[in-house]
Design an enzyme around this catalytic site. Structure first.
Site, PDB file in Angstrom:
ATOM      1  N   TRP A 149      24.746 -11.577 -22.237  1.00  0.00           N
ATOM      2  CA  TRP A 149      26.079 -12.128 -22.536  1.00  0.00           C
ATOM      3  C   TRP A 149      26.218 -12.408 -24.019  1.00  0.00           C
ATOM      4  CZ3 TRP A 149      28.684 -10.511 -18.838  1.00  0.00           C
ATOM      5  CH2 TRP A 149      28.254 -10.605 -17.506  1.00  0.00           C
ATOM      6  N   ASP A 170      29.410 -20.209 -25.784  1.00  0.00           N
ATOM      7  CA  ASP A 170      29.702 -19.751 -24.427  1.00  0.00           C
ATOM      8  C   ASP A 170      28.848 -20.608 -23.488  1.00  0.00           C
ATOM      9  OD1 ASP A 170      29.813 -18.477 -21.974  1.00  0.00           O
ATOM     10  OD2 ASP A 170      29.120 -16.523 -22.702  1.00  0.00           O
ATOM     11  N   LYS A 182      30.808 -19.968 -12.441  1.00  0.00           N
ATOM     12  CA  LYS A 182      29.394 -20.329 -12.387  1.00  0.00           C
ATOM     13  C   LYS A 182      29.215 -21.794 -11.992  1.00  0.00           C
ATOM     14  CE  LYS A 182      28.454 -16.198 -13.923  1.00  0.00           C
ATOM     15  NZ  LYS A 182      28.540 -15.865 -15.332  1.00  0.00           N
TER      16      LYS A 182
HETATM   17  C1  LIG Z   1      28.880 -14.679 -16.243  1.00  0.00           C
HETATM   18  C2  LIG Z   1      28.831 -14.898 -17.686  1.00  0.00           C
HETATM   19  C3  LIG Z   1      29.726 -14.269 -18.567  1.00  0.00           C
HETATM   20  C4  LIG Z   1      30.756 -13.269 -18.103  1.00  0.00           C
HETATM   21  O1  LIG Z   1      31.793 -13.928 -17.499  1.00  0.00           O
HETATM   22  P1  LIG Z   1      33.095 -13.177 -16.972  1.00  0.00           P
HETATM   23  O2  LIG Z   1      33.937 -14.336 -16.561  1.00  0.00           O
HETATM   24  O3  LIG Z   1      32.668 -12.286 -15.871  1.00  0.00           O
HETATM   25  O4  LIG Z   1      33.703 -12.427 -18.100  1.00  0.00           O
HETATM   26  C5  LIG Z   1      29.647 -14.590 -19.902  1.00  0.00           C
HETATM   27  N1  LIG Z   1      28.738 -15.455 -20.361  1.00  0.00           N
HETATM   28  C6  LIG Z   1      27.856 -16.078 -19.552  1.00  0.00           C
HETATM   29  C7  LIG Z   1      26.880 -17.040 -20.121  1.00  0.00           C
HETATM   30  C8  LIG Z   1      27.875 -15.814 -18.184  1.00  0.00           C
HETATM   31  O5  LIG Z   1      27.006 -16.427 -17.376  1.00  0.00           O
END
Ligand SMILES: *Cc1c(COP(=O)(O)O)cnc(C)c1O
Length: 357
Positions: free
Chosen positions: A102, A169, A193
């Site tokens: 990511w 993020d 998540k």
């Molecule tokens: C799952 C995840 C993403 C991607 O998320 P989407 O909502 O599918 O775009 C990005 N960063 C992290 C840390 C993730 O766990």
């Protein structure tokens, strides 16, 4: 309903009481004779949902007054693009710490927009640790971090002291532990998540730092526009926002983030203790950077895989197969996963060891 111990990495487990209320709202919302899915996002009923969701985020994370909270569509993946559009001026520079898939994705979007540089990476050891001891260029416009690396099972325990703005993020550990929002220019996190169903992405952003990139920003990517319209510039992901609100209420009733953090630490301690003690398993990430959310591990003897898989499946465990880039197993212990489920997994690991002793 059959009892399942849901270790899915995302979309993932939600509290049963949240699912029940969420299901009821699909049939009829607040005695309106209408489903939540059938009403206008401009109705006072939905406006109340949006207001409460944003308020709960503020309350649970102690968001300072000069920060805005918005829920957008596009997933955290769109956040990879929103970050440079809003914070990387033309001719500017952005620094990225590459801690996995990511983080790499975020870096790639930064590179599309300008001078984004990887200042540290753990790729050469298959992202089994969080890089340390690198220097952060003081002339960068921002530093981008990924707080928890969902696929590899690593997590920043402390964030680096940064001379520049930090964008993070936090998709896979938001609301799992206490953070200091004022350390960040922007935090973003996909809902699926630790918050709710896929569809909404949360942005927590320092208003004072916005509107300075000098870019001609497409309207949907311009956080200033969304903030002006109180997260209702266009139709928000209503259902995802609603279920996220229910989850945040659940979290508040439980005692909030500090209580959740303790529970998460206990779950992680319980599982990692077994990974370390049990001779049939080994962890992927280095001990000091282990994620409390996603524990990655492999069998020391791959030929036991079928036997182990049969054991955990019959114990009602679901979703612990590892991501293809690490292999083995990944047990995702998001907020809604009870300690009881972790104990079941530990039991199964012990059972395998006993059979092989
Ligand atoms: C799952 C995840 C993403 C991607 O998320 P989407 O909502 O599918 O775009 C990005 N960063 C992290 C840390 C993730 O766990």
């Amino acid at each position: 309903m059959k009892k399942v111990h849901n270790y899915s990495a995302g979309p993932c487990i939600l509290p049963p009481e949240v699912l029940k209320q969420a299901a009821e709202a699909v049939v009829e919302f607040e005695g309106m004779g209408l489903s939540l899915l059938e009403i206008s996002h401009r109705s006072k009923q939905f406006e109340a949902v949006m207001d409460e969701s944003r308020h709960l985020v503020r309350e649970l994370l102690h968001v300072p007054d000069n920060y805005s909270v918005v829920f957008l569509q596009g997933g955290a993946t769109l956040g990879f693009t929103i970050a440079p559009y809003n914070f990387l001026p033309v001719g500017g520079k952005a620094a990225y710490v590459n801690t996995g898939t990511w983080a790499t994705g975020a870096l790639k979007e930064g590179i599309r927009m300008g001078n984004a540089v990887e200042i540290a990476s753990s790729e050469s050891s298959n992202f089994n640790h969080i890089p340390k001891g690198y220097s952060i260029p003081a002339d960068a416009d921002y530093l981008h971090l990924t707080s928890n690396n969902t696929i590899y099972g690593t997590q920043f325990k402390d964030f680096p002291a940064s001379p520049v703005k930090v964008i993070c993020d936090m998709s896979s550990d938001i609301f799992a532990r206490q953070i200091n929002v004022s350390d960040f220019a922007m935090i973003y996190a996909g809902a699926q998540k630790n918050m709710g169903p896929a569809g909404a992405t949360l942005y927590i952003v320092n208003n004072d730092l916005l509107g300075k990139s000098g870019r001609n920003i497409p309207v949907y990517l311009d956080l200033v526009q969304h903030i002006k319209k109180d997260s209702m510039y266009n139709t928000p992901p209503v259902y995802s926002v609603y279920v996220s609100m229910l989850t945040l209420r659940w979290l508040k009733n439980l005692g909030g983030v500090p209580v959740m953090e303790k529970i998460n630490e206990e779950k992680a301690r319980t599982l990692y203790a077994e990974i370390d003690l049990n001779p049939l398993f080994k962890g992927h990430s280095v001990a000091e950077d282990r994620s409390t959310m996603n524990a990655t591990f492999t069998l020391t003897d791959e030929s036991l895989a079928d036997e182990f898989d049969a054991l955990w499946k019959s114990a009602g465990i679901s979703g612990i197969k590892g991501h293809r880039s690490v292999g083995g197993y990944r047990a995702s212990m998001y907020n809604a996963l009870p300690l009881e489920s972790v104990k079941v997994l530990v039991e199964v690991m012990r059972e395998l060891a006993l059979k092989k002793a």
